[in-house]
Write an enzyme that holds these catalytic residues in place. Structure first.
Site, PDB file in Angstrom:
ATOM      1  N   ASP A   1     -64.852  60.067   2.590  1.00  0.00           N
ATOM      2  CA  ASP A   1     -64.804  61.121   1.567  1.00  0.00           C
ATOM      3  C   ASP A   1     -63.588  60.970   0.650  1.00  0.00           C
ATOM      4  OD1 ASP A   1     -67.123  62.505   2.224  1.00  0.00           O
ATOM      5  OD2 ASP A   1     -66.110  63.712   3.742  1.00  0.00           O
TER       6      ASP A   1
ATOM      7  N   GLY B   1     -60.362  73.777   4.253  1.00  0.00           N
ATOM      8  CA  GLY B   1     -61.261  73.470   5.363  1.00  0.00           C
ATOM      9  C   GLY B   1     -61.390  71.969   5.581  1.00  0.00           C
TER      10      GLY B   1
ATOM     11  N   LYS C   1     -68.579  67.634  10.616  1.00  0.00           N
ATOM     12  CA  LYS C   1     -67.611  66.540  10.448  1.00  0.00           C
ATOM     13  C   LYS C   1     -66.489  66.550  11.487  1.00  0.00           C
ATOM     14  CE  LYS C   1     -68.529  65.845   5.571  1.00  0.00           C
ATOM     15  NZ  LYS C   1     -68.037  65.783   4.203  1.00  0.00           N
TER      16      LYS C   1
ATOM     17  N   SER D   1     -80.371  66.896   0.740  1.00  0.00           N
ATOM     18  CA  SER D   1     -79.363  65.844   0.534  1.00  0.00           C
ATOM     19  C   SER D   1     -79.903  64.731  -0.372  1.00  0.00           C
ATOM     20  CB  SER D   1     -78.977  65.240   1.877  1.00  0.00           C
ATOM     21  OG  SER D   1     -78.197  64.093   1.677  1.00  0.00           O
TER      22      SER D   1
ATOM     23  N   ARG E   1     -58.090  81.496   0.920  1.00  0.00           N
ATOM     24  CA  ARG E   1     -58.143  82.922   1.282  1.00  0.00           C
ATOM     25  C   ARG E   1     -57.312  83.152   2.529  1.00  0.00           C
ATOM     26  NH1 ARG E   1     -64.531  83.967   1.517  1.00  0.00           N
ATOM     27  NH2 ARG E   1     -64.141  82.544   3.234  1.00  0.00           N
TER      28      ARG E   1
HETATM   29  P1  ATR Z   1     -65.696  72.549   4.825  1.00  0.00           P
HETATM   30  O1  ATR Z   1     -65.738  71.587   5.951  1.00  0.00           O
HETATM   31  O2  ATR Z   1     -66.875  72.475   3.912  1.00  0.00           O
HETATM   32  O3  ATR Z   1     -64.385  72.563   4.088  1.00  0.00           O
HETATM   33  P2  ATR Z   1     -64.892  74.868   6.321  1.00  0.00           P
HETATM   34  O4  ATR Z   1     -63.991  74.076   7.182  1.00  0.00           O
HETATM   35  O5  ATR Z   1     -65.714  75.973   6.928  1.00  0.00           O
HETATM   36  O6  ATR Z   1     -65.918  73.970   5.535  1.00  0.00           O
HETATM   37  O7  ATR Z   1     -63.991  75.483   5.132  1.00  0.00           O
HETATM   38  C1  ATR Z   1     -64.556  76.226   4.139  1.00  0.00           C
HETATM   39  C2  ATR Z   1     -63.499  76.445   3.060  1.00  0.00           C
HETATM   40  O8  ATR Z   1     -64.085  77.160   1.975  1.00  0.00           O
HETATM   41  C3  ATR Z   1     -62.321  77.268   3.512  1.00  0.00           C
HETATM   42  O9  ATR Z   1     -61.189  76.906   2.769  1.00  0.00           O
HETATM   43  C4  ATR Z   1     -62.779  78.683   3.153  1.00  0.00           C
HETATM   44  O10 ATR Z   1     -61.730  79.595   2.962  1.00  0.00           O
HETATM   45  P3  ATR Z   1     -61.116  80.406   4.242  1.00  0.00           P
HETATM   46  O11 ATR Z   1     -60.462  79.368   5.107  1.00  0.00           O
HETATM   47  O12 ATR Z   1     -60.130  81.307   3.643  1.00  0.00           O
HETATM   48  O13 ATR Z   1     -62.294  81.061   4.877  1.00  0.00           O
HETATM   49  C5  ATR Z   1     -63.426  78.398   1.830  1.00  0.00           C
HETATM   50  N1  ATR Z   1     -64.426  79.380   1.399  1.00  0.00           N
HETATM   51  C6  ATR Z   1     -65.676  79.555   1.866  1.00  0.00           C
HETATM   52  N2  ATR Z   1     -66.312  80.514   1.161  1.00  0.00           N
HETATM   53  C7  ATR Z   1     -65.431  80.942   0.218  1.00  0.00           C
HETATM   54  C8  ATR Z   1     -65.480  81.916  -0.824  1.00  0.00           C
HETATM   55  N3  ATR Z   1     -66.584  82.647  -1.054  1.00  0.00           N
HETATM   56  N4  ATR Z   1     -64.383  82.060  -1.591  1.00  0.00           N
HETATM   57  C9  ATR Z   1     -63.275  81.331  -1.368  1.00  0.00           C
HETATM   58  N5  ATR Z   1     -63.161  80.410  -0.418  1.00  0.00           N
HETATM   59  C10 ATR Z   1     -64.228  80.218   0.376  1.00  0.00           C
END
Ligand code: ATR
Length: 278
Positions: free
Chosen positions: A108, A135, A71, A20, A158
């Site tokens: 954020d 997410g 978070k 970080s 996705r």
């Molecule tokens: P964050 O708090 O960082 O947003 P999260 O709540 O786990 O973490 O959400 C991750 C996001 O990244 C989600 O939108 C996830 O898509 P899915 O909900 O469809 O899983 C997306 N994500 C993670 N890896 C991905 C990848 N390789 N390609 C596309 N979307 C991805």
């Protein structure tokens, strides 16, 4: 035991957190504003967040930034929330109060908006914005983005169900359209924001490069000082003229947290350019 004779202590908590930039950013803010504080990065085991926070309270920490993947859990732990944190359903900033309670905020959204509007001069009002991901990262920024009155925010994810649930939660704040990645067959967006976690594994979301045609700017909420992020690299390689990473958002959300903790707002411009040049 509380370290009452030490300078005020702060930290960023996450997993992983070792790389970080927040300790460097807050050390610079402290130096520039003459505030006496220490700021470190602390990793907490993924299944031991609440106990980890209690331990830091015991040790007398005054405030914490919260990063991936905590978070949402941090939001649940708070005794009180700022209105924007309540709406976001996630917090990135905690104030550990002397009476033992925890106040949560989410900086954020304002961090992203300050970077887009003040630093990068990107117009949002009445423009079409495409957000990739659904997410926690999107949760934190949707309401502040909608407050800027875009024509519409399109959410692609996705898992379309997850995007639909998010759109429903935020429907009262503005127009949100949900699409699957394979439904995006052309561009024309004023701004595309990558808020997926794909970059953590050096991937990009499964969107066609056709989305970049007639699109104005790309923005990746991830950052990387050493090289372009996967999403920035992909967009530039496919012809985008303007593609920014999230370093500005990181610095701006940190400045807002610093202001919350110390009552002083640090300047961000010089720090941002010095980080970019290292
Ligand atoms: P964050 O708090 O960082 O947003 P999260 O709540 O786990 O973490 O959400 C991750 C996001 O990244 C989600 O939108 C996830 O898509 P899915 O909900 O469809 O899983 C997306 N994500 C993670 N890896 C991905 C990848 N390789 N390609 C596309 N979307 C991805």
């Amino acid at each position: 035991m509380a370290h009452s004779n030490r300078v005020d202590r702060y930290a960023v908590v996450g997993n992983p957190v070792a790389h970080s930039l927040s300790p460097r950013i807050h050390a610079e803010f402290a130096r520039a504003t003459g505030e006496a504080l220490e700021y470190q990065a602390i990793e907490i085991a993924a299944d031991a967040f609440a106990a980890g926070i209690a331990e830091l309270q015991q040790q007398g920490f005054r405030g914490l930034n919260i990063t991936v993947p905590f978070k949402r859990e941090a939001w649940e732990l708070c005794n009180s929330l700022s209105p924007r944190a309540r709406i976001a359903g996630a917090v990135n900033t905690l104030c550990l109060q002397p009476d033992g309670t925890i106040h949560g905020d989410n900086t954020d959204g304002v961090g992203l908006v300050r970077d887009l509007i003040d630093n990068l001069k990107i117009e949002i009002k009445q423009r079409n914005i495409l957000v990739l991901g659904a997410g926690g990262a999107v949760r934190g920024v949707l309401e502040p983005l909608l407050a800027l009155s875009p024509a519409r925010i399109t959410l692609a994810n996705r898992s379309v169900d997850k995007a639909q649930a998010l759109a429903l939660d935020f429907a009262g704040f503005g127009e949100i359209e949900v699409v699957a990645y394979n439904q995006i067959t052309r561009g024309g967006y004023h701004l595309i924001i990558n808020a997926t976690a794909a970059g953590l594994s050096n991937q990009i979301p499964p969107v066609s490069a056709a989305v970049l045609e007639k699109t104005g700017v790309c923005y990746d909420m991830m950052y990387n000082l050493k090289a372009p992020t996967a999403f920035v690299e992909w967009s530039i390689a496919n012809g985008m003229k303007r593609s920014h990473d999230g370093l500005g958002m990181l610095v701006e959300q940190a400045a807002e947290a610093f202001h919350l903790w110390r009552g002083v707002r640090p300047a961000t411009g010089l720090l941002l350019s010095s980080l970019r040049s290292t």
